[in-house]
Write a protein that holds these residues in place. Structure first.
Motif, PDB file in Angstrom:
ATOM      1  N   TYR A 106      29.163  25.482  14.988  1.00 24.66           N
ATOM      2  CA  TYR A 106      28.195  25.650  13.858  1.00 24.66           C
ATOM      3  C   TYR A 106      27.057  25.486  14.369  1.00 24.66           C
ATOM      4  O   TYR A 106      25.860  26.233  13.953  1.00 24.66           O
ATOM      5  N   TYR A 107      26.468  24.951  15.740  1.00 23.74           N
ATOM      6  CA  TYR A 107      25.172  25.144  16.205  1.00 23.74           C
ATOM      7  C   TYR A 107      25.197  26.500  16.796  1.00 23.74           C
ATOM      8  O   TYR A 107      24.298  26.979  16.696  1.00 23.74           O
ATOM      9  N   ASN A 115      17.158  18.152  13.410  1.00 21.69           N
ATOM     10  CA  ASN A 115      15.801  18.426  12.693  1.00 21.69           C
ATOM     11  C   ASN A 115      14.921  17.405  13.367  1.00 21.69           C
ATOM     12  O   ASN A 115      15.250  16.735  14.351  1.00 21.69           O
ATOM     13  N   ASN A 116      13.900  17.336  12.955  1.00 17.91           N
ATOM     14  CA  ASN A 116      12.722  16.519  13.774  1.00 17.91           C
ATOM     15  C   ASN A 116      12.796  15.269  13.594  1.00 17.91           C
ATOM     16  O   ASN A 116      12.047  14.404  14.143  1.00 17.91           O
ATOM     17  N   GLU A 117      13.676  14.673  13.054  1.00 18.58           N
ATOM     18  CA  GLU A 117      14.367  13.413  13.106  1.00 18.58           C
ATOM     19  C   GLU A 117      15.312  12.979  13.792  1.00 18.58           C
ATOM     20  O   GLU A 117      15.789  11.725  13.891  1.00 18.58           O
ATOM     21  N   GLY A 118      15.652  14.080  14.487  1.00 17.77           N
ATOM     22  CA  GLY A 118      17.009  13.647  15.451  1.00 17.77           C
ATOM     23  C   GLY A 118      18.241  13.775  14.696  1.00 17.77           C
ATOM     24  O   GLY A 118      19.345  13.433  15.441  1.00 17.77           O
ATOM     25  N   TYR A 119      18.319  14.263  13.626  1.00 18.29           N
ATOM     26  CA  TYR A 119      19.710  14.362  12.930  1.00 18.29           C
ATOM     27  C   TYR A 119      20.268  15.572  12.816  1.00 18.29           C
ATOM     28  O   TYR A 119      19.222  16.690  12.773  1.00 18.29           O
ATOM     29  N   VAL A 120      21.410  15.868  12.574  1.00 19.32           N
ATOM     30  CA  VAL A 120      22.109  17.319  12.255  1.00 19.32           C
ATOM     31  C   VAL A 120      21.585  17.489  10.769  1.00 19.32           C
ATOM     32  O   VAL A 120      21.817  16.590   9.988  1.00 19.32           O
ATOM     33  N   GLN A 121      21.146  18.872  10.677  1.00 25.73           N
ATOM     34  CA  GLN A 121      21.015  19.345   9.466  1.00 25.73           C
ATOM     35  C   GLN A 121      21.767  20.616   9.153  1.00 25.73           C
ATOM     36  O   GLN A 121      21.525  21.730   9.958  1.00 25.73           O
ATOM     37  N   ILE A 122      22.234  21.066   7.974  1.00 27.13           N
ATOM     38  CA  ILE A 122      22.513  22.134   7.767  1.00 27.13           C
ATOM     39  C   ILE A 122      21.776  23.250   7.504  1.00 27.13           C
ATOM     40  O   ILE A 122      20.811  22.797   6.542  1.00 27.13           O
ATOM     41  N   ILE A 123      21.369  24.349   8.074  1.00 23.17           N
ATOM     42  CA  ILE A 123      20.315  25.222   7.915  1.00 23.17           C
ATOM     43  C   ILE A 123      20.585  26.371   6.972  1.00 23.17           C
ATOM     44  O   ILE A 123      19.794  26.883   6.096  1.00 23.17           O
ATOM     45  N   ASN A 124      21.881  26.844   7.170  1.00 23.09           N
ATOM     46  CA  ASN A 124      22.369  27.941   6.334  1.00 23.09           C
ATOM     47  C   ASN A 124      23.889  27.877   6.215  1.00 23.09           C
ATOM     48  O   ASN A 124      24.317  27.352   7.088  1.00 23.09           O
ATOM     49  N   LYS A 125      24.448  28.673   5.353  1.00 22.67           N
ATOM     50  CA  LYS A 125      25.932  28.636   5.109  1.00 22.67           C
ATOM     51  C   LYS A 125      26.657  30.205   5.310  1.00 22.67           C
ATOM     52  O   LYS A 125      27.774  30.387   5.131  1.00 22.67           O
ATOM     53  N   GLN A 132      34.937  25.451   4.034  1.00 20.76           N
ATOM     54  CA  GLN A 132      34.275  25.178   5.342  1.00 20.76           C
ATOM     55  C   GLN A 132      32.921  24.509   5.234  1.00 20.76           C
ATOM     56  O   GLN A 132      32.539  23.549   6.068  1.00 20.76           O
ATOM     57  N   THR A 133      32.355  25.083   4.183  1.00 18.33           N
ATOM     58  CA  THR A 133      30.895  24.380   3.707  1.00 18.33           C
ATOM     59  C   THR A 133      31.033  23.062   3.590  1.00 18.33           C
ATOM     60  O   THR A 133      30.465  22.060   3.808  1.00 18.33           O
ATOM     61  N   ALA A 134      32.193  22.473   2.658  1.00 13.20           N
ATOM     62  CA  ALA A 134      32.301  21.130   2.375  1.00 13.20           C
ATOM     63  C   ALA A 134      32.762  20.482   3.593  1.00 13.20           C
ATOM     64  O   ALA A 134      32.449  19.152   3.729  1.00 13.20           O
ATOM     65  N   GLY A 135      33.619  20.910   4.473  1.00  8.43           N
ATOM     66  CA  GLY A 135      34.068  20.084   5.660  1.00  8.43           C
ATOM     67  C   GLY A 135      32.725  19.943   6.485  1.00  8.43           C
ATOM     68  O   GLY A 135      32.764  18.958   7.108  1.00  8.43           O
ATOM     69  N   LEU A 136      32.040  20.978   6.566  1.00 12.62           N
ATOM     70  CA  LEU A 136      30.575  21.046   7.246  1.00 12.62           C
ATOM     71  C   LEU A 136      29.929  19.668   6.839  1.00 12.62           C
ATOM     72  O   LEU A 136      29.372  19.148   7.573  1.00 12.62           O
ATOM     73  N   ARG A 137      29.877  19.767   5.587  1.00  6.41           N
ATOM     74  CA  ARG A 137      28.667  18.779   4.771  1.00  6.41           C
ATOM     75  C   ARG A 137      29.422  17.297   5.339  1.00  6.41           C
ATOM     76  O   ARG A 137      28.668  16.506   5.629  1.00  6.41           O
ATOM     77  N   ARG A 138      30.613  17.024   5.221  1.00  7.34           N
ATOM     78  CA  ARG A 138      31.300  16.047   5.564  1.00  7.34           C
ATOM     79  C   ARG A 138      30.970  15.593   6.998  1.00  7.34           C
ATOM     80  O   ARG A 138      30.715  14.254   7.173  1.00  7.34           O
TER      81      ARG A 138
END
Length: 196
Positions: A106-107, A115-125, A132-138
């Motif tokens: 996904y990267y 993100n700028n706080e050091g967390y993983v963030q979904i940018i687009n789907k 797959q989107t639900a699995g990625l969110r989890r």
């Protein structure tokens, strides 16, 4: 009268002593930075050549300890970091490393970034179906929750008060972004996403 004056002077002396005492809250930024570097390197992985360079440097570090107080302090700091890596930190690090392996595609596809706080963030789907989107969110949520637990545990292992965890998170955020491979998305401080 003399006795009363002596008591007043004693009281004033004690009061002035107490008033002069200041509480210095020391935040071990260098220690946290080194721990963050080690943890991020372990999770992102290091190649064999980097490991060889570290081994070659050990003789140099030993020599520098003999001639330099700063190098001696760096050696002590490294020992403190190793000591602070308790089983909870190792377990959290392993969980993040396992999540990381699942997140790499996904990267690489640009679906997620750091993100700028050091967390993983979904940018687009793009290219992801609903499942797959639900699995990625989890997975992203689980990884970010584990990162929060890691920061709390690192702070606790270094006797950093809870009010200072924000500083620990900021240091880790910087290290996550610095360690990210070229081509991954990172978020600037202004909120803009860009490829590293």
């Amino acid at each position: 009268m003399f006795k009363k004056t002596a008591q007043v002077l004693t009281f004033l002396s004690l009061l002035s002593f107490v008033a002069c005492v200041t509480v210095n809250i020391y935040f071990p930024a260098a220690k946290v930075e080194r721990a963050a570097e080690d943890i991020v390197e372990d999770i992102y992985g290091t190649d064999a050549k980097q490991q060889e360079n570290k081994d070659d440097q050990s003789a140099l570090e030993t020599f520098l300890v003999l001639i330099s107080p700063q190098a001696a302090q760096a050696q002590v700091s490294k020992a403190e970091i190793d000591k602070s890596s308790n089983s909870a930190i190792r377990g959290l690090k392993n969980t993040i490393a396992n999540n990381h392996k699942k997140l790499i595609p996904y990267y690489n596809s640009g679906n997620i970034g750091i993100n700028n706080e050091g967390y993983v963030q979904i940018i687009n789907k793009k290219g992801l179906n609903i499942k797959q989107t639900a699995g990625l969110r989890r997975l992203v949520s689980q990884d970010n929750d584990t990162r929060d637990q890691l920061y709390t545990e690192v702070a606790a292992s270094m006797n950093i008060p809870g009010s200072e965890i924000g500083k620990v998170k900021a240091i880790f955020a910087e290290k996550w972004q610095e360690g990210a491979p070229s081509g991954w998305f990172i978020q600037t401080q202004s909120g803009k996403w860009q490829k590293k």
